[in-house]
Motif scaffolding. Sequence first.
Motif, short mmCIF file in Angstrom:
data_model
loop_
_atom_site.label_atom_id
_atom_site.label_comp_id
_atom_site.label_asym_id
_atom_site.label_seq_id
_atom_site.Cartn_x
_atom_site.Cartn_y
_atom_site.Cartn_z
N ALA A 55 112.99 -39.13 53.71
CA ALA A 55 112.32 -38.33 52.67
C ALA A 55 110.81 -38.51 52.70
CB ALA A 55 112.88 -38.68 51.30
N GLY A 56 110.35 -39.76 52.56
CA GLY A 56 108.91 -40.00 52.48
C GLY A 56 108.51 -41.21 53.29
N SER A 57 107.24 -41.52 53.26
CA SER A 57 106.71 -42.60 54.09
C SER A 57 107.20 -43.98 53.65
CB SER A 57 105.18 -42.55 54.09
OG SER A 57 104.75 -41.39 54.78
N VAL A 58 107.49 -44.17 52.36
CA VAL A 58 107.97 -45.47 51.89
C VAL A 58 109.31 -45.82 52.54
CG1 VAL A 58 108.80 -46.70 49.84
CG2 VAL A 58 106.69 -45.40 49.73
N GLU A 59 110.09 -44.82 52.89
CA GLU A 59 111.40 -45.06 53.49
C GLU A 59 111.32 -45.36 54.99
OE1 GLU A 59 111.67 -43.20 49.72
OE2 GLU A 59 110.77 -42.29 51.49
N ILE A 60 110.17 -45.18 55.59
CA ILE A 60 110.04 -45.36 57.04
C ILE A 60 110.33 -46.79 57.51
CG2 ILE A 60 108.34 -45.36 58.92
CD1 ILE A 60 107.24 -42.75 57.73
N VAL A 91 101.54 -46.80 48.48
CA VAL A 91 102.33 -46.28 49.59
C VAL A 91 101.73 -46.72 50.93
CG1 VAL A 91 103.09 -44.17 50.77
CG2 VAL A 91 103.24 -44.33 48.29
N SER A 92 100.43 -46.57 51.08
CA SER A 92 99.78 -46.94 52.34
C SER A 92 100.00 -48.42 52.66
CB SER A 92 98.28 -46.64 52.28
OG SER A 92 98.07 -45.27 52.11
N ARG A 93 99.81 -49.27 51.66
CA ARG A 93 100.00 -50.71 51.86
C ARG A 93 101.45 -51.05 52.18
NH1 ARG A 93 97.15 -55.52 50.85
NH2 ARG A 93 95.52 -54.07 51.46
N SER A 94 102.37 -50.44 51.44
CA SER A 94 103.79 -50.70 51.64
C SER A 94 104.22 -50.33 53.06
CB SER A 94 104.60 -49.91 50.62
OG SER A 94 105.97 -50.03 50.87
N VAL A 95 103.80 -49.17 53.52
CA VAL A 95 104.16 -48.71 54.85
C VAL A 95 103.54 -49.62 55.91
CG1 VAL A 95 103.93 -46.83 56.52
CG2 VAL A 95 104.52 -46.33 54.15
N THR A 96 102.26 -49.90 55.78
CA THR A 96 101.57 -50.74 56.77
C THR A 96 102.16 -52.14 56.82
OG1 THR A 96 99.53 -49.47 56.51
CG2 THR A 96 99.32 -51.69 57.44
N ASP A 97 102.36 -52.76 55.68
CA ASP A 97 102.94 -54.10 55.65
C ASP A 97 104.36 -54.09 56.20
OD1 ASP A 97 100.56 -54.99 54.54
OD2 ASP A 97 101.41 -55.31 52.53
N GLY A 98 105.13 -53.07 55.83
CA GLY A 98 106.51 -52.98 56.31
C GLY A 98 106.59 -52.82 57.81
N LEU A 99 105.77 -51.95 58.37
CA LEU A 99 105.80 -51.73 59.82
C LEU A 99 105.33 -52.96 60.58
CD1 LEU A 99 104.56 -48.03 60.04
CD2 LEU A 99 106.92 -48.90 60.23
N THR A 100 104.32 -53.64 60.05
CA THR A 100 103.85 -54.87 60.69
C THR A 100 104.95 -55.92 60.68
OG1 THR A 100 101.57 -54.40 60.06
CG2 THR A 100 102.11 -56.69 60.61
N ARG A 101 105.62 -56.04 59.56
CA ARG A 101 106.72 -57.01 59.46
C ARG A 101 107.83 -56.69 60.45
NH1 ARG A 101 110.48 -58.41 54.23
NH2 ARG A 101 111.99 -59.60 55.41
N VAL A 102 108.20 -55.42 60.55
CA VAL A 102 109.25 -55.03 61.50
C VAL A 102 108.86 -55.42 62.91
CG1 VAL A 102 110.44 -53.06 62.55
CG2 VAL A 102 110.18 -53.18 60.06
#
Length: 166
Positions: A55-60, A91-102
């Motif tokens: 749906a959105g970037s937070v779910e990425i 949203v920007s922080r959540s996505v960036t932190d999430g992708l870095t963690r992955v």
Amino acid sequence: MAGFGEPTTAPVDATGMTVGVVAARWHGELTDHMVERAVAAAEACGARAVVARVAGSVEIPVVAQAMARRFDVVVALGVVIRGATAHFEYVSRSVTDGLTRVALDEGKPVAHGVLTVDNLEQARDRAGLPGSAEDKGWAATVAALDAALAVRSVGVANGHRVGFTG
């Protein structure tokens, strides 16, 4: 966009690799095109692309993690446009932190192709549309595959994992 210093986005030889592409459906006109460009880049590099939409970037990030467990690299694509509230920052922080963690948790390259911009014009200029200054779908895919090749080159020497004993 700095406008200078960007590395080459020429295809690399990633024959046999699989690219997981996860993209948001928000701003579909842009993300659909970015997905097309990511798939084209994977094919130009000899890799296969598997696409998932959210749906959105937070779910990425959660889908990126599932993909990182199965595929060689992940490319995350989306568009987050600044508004009048703090939502953009969250949203920007959540996505960036999430992708870095992955990327770090799974030990796999995860390309951050989620556009975080001030307005729609900036997003269009980065989405790889005709006349765009940048093509983030293509560039993120080539960058992820290039990173996977680099990881492979430092990960094995004479049949042994570099940095590990035993």
